[in-house]
Design an enzyme around this catalytic site. Structure first.
Site, PDB file in Angstrom:
ATOM      1  N   CYS A 136     -48.334  -1.348  29.616  1.00  0.00           N
ATOM      2  CA  CYS A 136     -48.583  -2.920  29.406  1.00  0.00           C
ATOM      3  C   CYS A 136     -49.877  -3.228  30.085  1.00  0.00           C
ATOM      4  O   CYS A 136     -50.531  -3.956  30.038  1.00  0.00           O
ATOM      5  CB  CYS A 136     -47.616  -3.904  29.890  1.00  0.00           C
ATOM      6  SG  CYS A 136     -45.939  -3.927  28.885  1.00  0.00           S
TER       7      CYS A 136
ATOM      8  N   ASN B  35     -43.928 -10.417  24.083  1.00  0.00           N
ATOM      9  CA  ASN B  35     -44.663  -9.342  25.046  1.00  0.00           C
ATOM     10  C   ASN B  35     -45.078  -8.363  24.004  1.00  0.00           C
ATOM     11  O   ASN B  35     -44.311  -7.428  23.436  1.00  0.00           O
ATOM     12  CB  ASN B  35     -43.589  -8.793  26.048  1.00  0.00           C
ATOM     13  CG  ASN B  35     -44.267  -7.602  26.728  1.00  0.00           C
ATOM     14  OD1 ASN B  35     -45.363  -7.207  26.526  1.00  0.00           O
ATOM     15  ND2 ASN B  35     -43.580  -7.408  27.938  1.00  0.00           N
TER      16      ASN B  35
ATOM     17  N   HIS C  25     -50.256 -10.604  32.308  1.00  0.00           N
ATOM     18  CA  HIS C  25     -49.653  -9.830  31.207  1.00  0.00           C
ATOM     19  C   HIS C  25     -48.627 -11.078  30.802  1.00  0.00           C
ATOM     20  O   HIS C  25     -47.840 -11.330  31.414  1.00  0.00           O
ATOM     21  CB  HIS C  25     -49.223  -8.527  31.783  1.00  0.00           C
ATOM     22  CG  HIS C  25     -48.277  -7.935  30.600  1.00  0.00           C
ATOM     23  ND1 HIS C  25     -48.517  -7.750  29.532  1.00  0.00           N
ATOM     24  CD2 HIS C  25     -46.923  -7.585  30.866  1.00  0.00           C
ATOM     25  CE1 HIS C  25     -47.661  -7.184  28.940  1.00  0.00           C
ATOM     26  NE2 HIS C  25     -46.565  -7.072  29.786  1.00  0.00           N
TER      27      HIS C  25
HETATM   28  N1  ACO Z   1     -29.433 -12.541  25.150  1.00  0.00           N
HETATM   29  C1  ACO Z   1     -28.111 -12.992  26.197  1.00  0.00           C
HETATM   30  N2  ACO Z   1     -27.857 -12.212  27.209  1.00  0.00           N
HETATM   31  C2  ACO Z   1     -28.748 -11.225  27.413  1.00  0.00           C
HETATM   32  C3  ACO Z   1     -29.782 -10.822  26.949  1.00  0.00           C
HETATM   33  C4  ACO Z   1     -30.204 -11.780  25.749  1.00  0.00           C
HETATM   34  N3  ACO Z   1     -31.151 -11.171  24.850  1.00  0.00           N
HETATM   35  N4  ACO Z   1     -30.536  -9.874  27.486  1.00  0.00           N
HETATM   36  C5  ACO Z   1     -29.772  -9.671  28.389  1.00  0.00           C
HETATM   37  N5  ACO Z   1     -28.706 -10.734  28.676  1.00  0.00           N
HETATM   38  C6  ACO Z   1     -27.580 -10.578  29.839  1.00  0.00           C
HETATM   39  C7  ACO Z   1     -27.451  -9.412  30.535  1.00  0.00           C
HETATM   40  O1  ACO Z   1     -26.564  -8.590  29.868  1.00  0.00           O
HETATM   41  C8  ACO Z   1     -26.918  -9.986  31.815  1.00  0.00           C
HETATM   42  O2  ACO Z   1     -25.463 -10.085  31.667  1.00  0.00           O
HETATM   43  P1  ACO Z   1     -24.285  -9.959  32.798  1.00  0.00           P
HETATM   44  O3  ACO Z   1     -24.846 -10.855  33.968  1.00  0.00           O
HETATM   45  O4  ACO Z   1     -23.031 -10.214  32.155  1.00  0.00           O
HETATM   46  O5  ACO Z   1     -24.511  -8.669  33.186  1.00  0.00           O
HETATM   47  C9  ACO Z   1     -27.599 -11.393  31.877  1.00  0.00           C
HETATM   48  O6  ACO Z   1     -28.041 -11.578  30.668  1.00  0.00           O
HETATM   49  C10 ACO Z   1     -28.632 -11.265  32.891  1.00  0.00           C
HETATM   50  O7  ACO Z   1     -29.321 -10.063  32.533  1.00  0.00           O
HETATM   51  P2  ACO Z   1     -30.863  -9.777  33.420  1.00  0.00           P
HETATM   52  O8  ACO Z   1     -31.395  -8.540  32.953  1.00  0.00           O
HETATM   53  O9  ACO Z   1     -30.427  -9.919  34.937  1.00  0.00           O
HETATM   54  O10 ACO Z   1     -31.715 -11.020  32.945  1.00  0.00           O
HETATM   55  P3  ACO Z   1     -33.019 -11.764  33.585  1.00  0.00           P
HETATM   56  O11 ACO Z   1     -32.722 -13.131  33.894  1.00  0.00           O
HETATM   57  O12 ACO Z   1     -33.434 -10.768  34.624  1.00  0.00           O
HETATM   58  O13 ACO Z   1     -33.839 -11.701  32.612  1.00  0.00           O
HETATM   59  C11 ACO Z   1     -35.840 -10.341  31.277  1.00  0.00           C
HETATM   60  C12 ACO Z   1     -34.116 -10.366  31.548  1.00  0.00           C
HETATM   61  C13 ACO Z   1     -36.320 -11.354  30.533  1.00  0.00           C
HETATM   62  C14 ACO Z   1     -35.904  -8.928  30.719  1.00  0.00           C
HETATM   63  C15 ACO Z   1     -36.457 -10.259  32.752  1.00  0.00           C
HETATM   64  O14 ACO Z   1     -35.794  -9.334  33.645  1.00  0.00           O
HETATM   65  C16 ACO Z   1     -37.657  -9.806  32.545  1.00  0.00           C
HETATM   66  O15 ACO Z   1     -38.654 -10.651  32.180  1.00  0.00           O
HETATM   67  N6  ACO Z   1     -38.123  -8.701  33.474  1.00  0.00           N
HETATM   68  C17 ACO Z   1     -39.818  -8.358  33.442  1.00  0.00           C
HETATM   69  C18 ACO Z   1     -40.143  -7.679  32.227  1.00  0.00           C
HETATM   70  C19 ACO Z   1     -41.602  -7.329  32.503  1.00  0.00           C
HETATM   71  O16 ACO Z   1     -42.126  -7.823  33.291  1.00  0.00           O
HETATM   72  N7  ACO Z   1     -42.156  -6.424  31.620  1.00  0.00           N
HETATM   73  C20 ACO Z   1     -43.394  -6.025  31.950  1.00  0.00           C
HETATM   74  C21 ACO Z   1     -43.657  -4.457  31.652  1.00  0.00           C
HETATM   75  S1  ACO Z   1     -42.992  -4.157  30.001  1.00  0.00           S
HETATM   76  C22 ACO Z   1     -43.729  -2.897  29.643  1.00  0.00           C
HETATM   77  O17 ACO Z   1     -44.458  -2.089  30.614  1.00  0.00           O
HETATM   78  C23 ACO Z   1     -43.648  -2.531  28.188  1.00  0.00           C
END
Ligand code: ACO
Length: 340
Positions: A119, A291, A261
């Site tokens: 990214c 993204n 990003h």
């Molecule tokens: N729908 C419903 N529930 C979901 C989904 C979904 N699509 N995805 C995950 N969950 C659930 C998980 O299983 C978890 O359930 P649990 O509590 O029962 O275990 C719960 O939701 C919380 O999951 P988290 O992973 O903790 O969710 P979070 O609030 O962190 O959001 C996300 C996830 C959106 C991916 C976030 O962490 C994020 O944006 N991270 C950064 C991504 C980023 O910056 N990427 C940049 C680089 S990408 C690259 O280089 C290619």
């Protein structure tokens, strides 16, 4: 005593911007129909409401050619001395995708190569192109960020399928003076290879091919550990953009637009808070495109210029973060250009 002013330092100057998205929009509702997720979860946790996925048969180079042609048109140029393409999803593991893109754009036998920084790829490719220009190796470089993440997403993985989209964006950089609008004023780049498993496609490279164990078919897909990646993204983009601002002598409050990003609206708002600028100054277009990895920053620029959120004279900071881990930032005073 001579009254002549010294010539301004040679710099890479942004002269054109073009973007391209596949036609097929994929809504949160469409994904919710086949995955255990919901529009409410996706919107509230990420800010994304739709993304675009390429039709089967459309590869990264197809998107890159469209964006590249538009960037050249925007710059009023028919040729370039080099093509630098940032992508995580090349058409093939070998050769690079950039030479095919250069050939299809009618650019002849110019140097063309891919940059792999996930990214952060677009900022790395821009820095590479700026280096070619300031070293006197090239006068005009086409820089493209293009991705077809839909080709590496595990259709059963709700944690990644809802986040990533396909698309391409490109800029034309030309040799000019550091005092011109559009001049890239500096770079801050970094990497930390001690977290390779946070963002990975485990299979398909020499590590997996040389192992004795039977490959798991799921290893061919992209994986991301969202929570730790979120924390690293805020920390690294925050540190990188702050270091860049110090290097180029801009006060944080003087930044008109922060183009980070487009991974998560909560990350972009955290960065605006960290920099002490209004959240409205953080450009957000991930709601529309998701993204798009290396295409993320030029696509955000394209949308922001098209709807007037970025106008000529604005002080703009670009900052990206991704797998590697790798990150980078640059800044420019926005030039008076028409996007295509
Ligand atoms: N729908 C419903 N529930 C979901 C989904 C979904 N699509 N995805 C995950 N969950 C659930 C998980 O299983 C978890 O359930 P649990 O509590 O029962 O275990 C719960 O939701 C919380 O999951 P988290 O992973 O903790 O969710 P979070 O609030 O962190 O959001 C996300 C996830 C959106 C991916 C976030 O962490 C994020 O944006 N991270 C950064 C991504 C980023 O910056 N990427 C940049 C680089 S990408 C690259 O280089 C290619």
């Amino acid at each position: 005593m001579s009254t002549e002013q010294p010539a301004p330092q040679r710099a890479a100057v942004l002269k054109g911007l073009g973007t391209w998205l596949p036609r097929r929009a994929v809504s949160n509702e469409e994904l919710s129909a086949r995955l255990d997720t919901s529009d409410e979860w996706i919107r509230s946790r990420t800010g994304i409401r739709q993304r675009f996925w390429a039709e089967p048969g459309t590869a990264t180079s197809d998107l890159a050619v469209e964006a590249g042609a538009r960037a050249l048109k925007s710059a009023g140029a028919t040729g370039a001395d080099a093509v630098v393409l940032a992508t995580t999803t090349p058409d093939h593991p070998c050769p690079a995708t950039a030479p095919a893109v250069a050939a299809r754009l009618g650019l002849g036998t110019v140097p063309a190569f891919d940059v792999s920084a996930v990214c952060a790829g677009f900022v790395y490719a821009t820095a590479t192109a700026a280096g070619l220009i300031t070293a006197g190796i090239a006068e005009r470089v086409l820089v493209i960020g293009a991705e077809t993440y839909s080709s590496i997403l595990n259709p059963e993985d709700r944690t990644t399928s809802v986040i990533f989209g396909d698309g391409a964006g490109a800029v034309v950089l030309e040799a000019g003076g550091a005092d011109e609008p559009g001049a890239l004023l500096g770079f801050d780049l970094g990497s930390d290879g001690s977290h390779p498993d946070l963002i990975t496609v485990p299979a398909g490279g020499s590590r997996q091919r040389l192992s004795d164990t039977e490959p798991d078919p799921a290893d061919a897909y992209f994986r991301m550990q969202g929570k730790p990646v979120f924390t690293h993204a805020v920390t690294r983009m925050g540190q990188s953009s702050t270091a860049l601002l110090e290097k180029i002598g801009w006060e944080k409050e003087s930044v008109d637009r922060f183009v980070g990003h487009q991974a998560n609206v909560r990350i972009l708002h955290s960065l605006a808070d960290l920099l002490g600028i209004d959240r409205e100054r953080a450009v957000v277009n991930l709601d529309r495109v998701g993204n798009t990895s290396a295409a993320s920053i030029p696509l955000a620029l394209g949308d922001a210029v098209a709807d007037g959120r970025i106008t000529a004279g604005d002080r703009v900071v670009l900052s990206a973060f991704g797998g590697g881990l790798a990150w980078g930032s640059t800044a420019l005073v926005w030039p008076d250009i028409t996007t295509a």
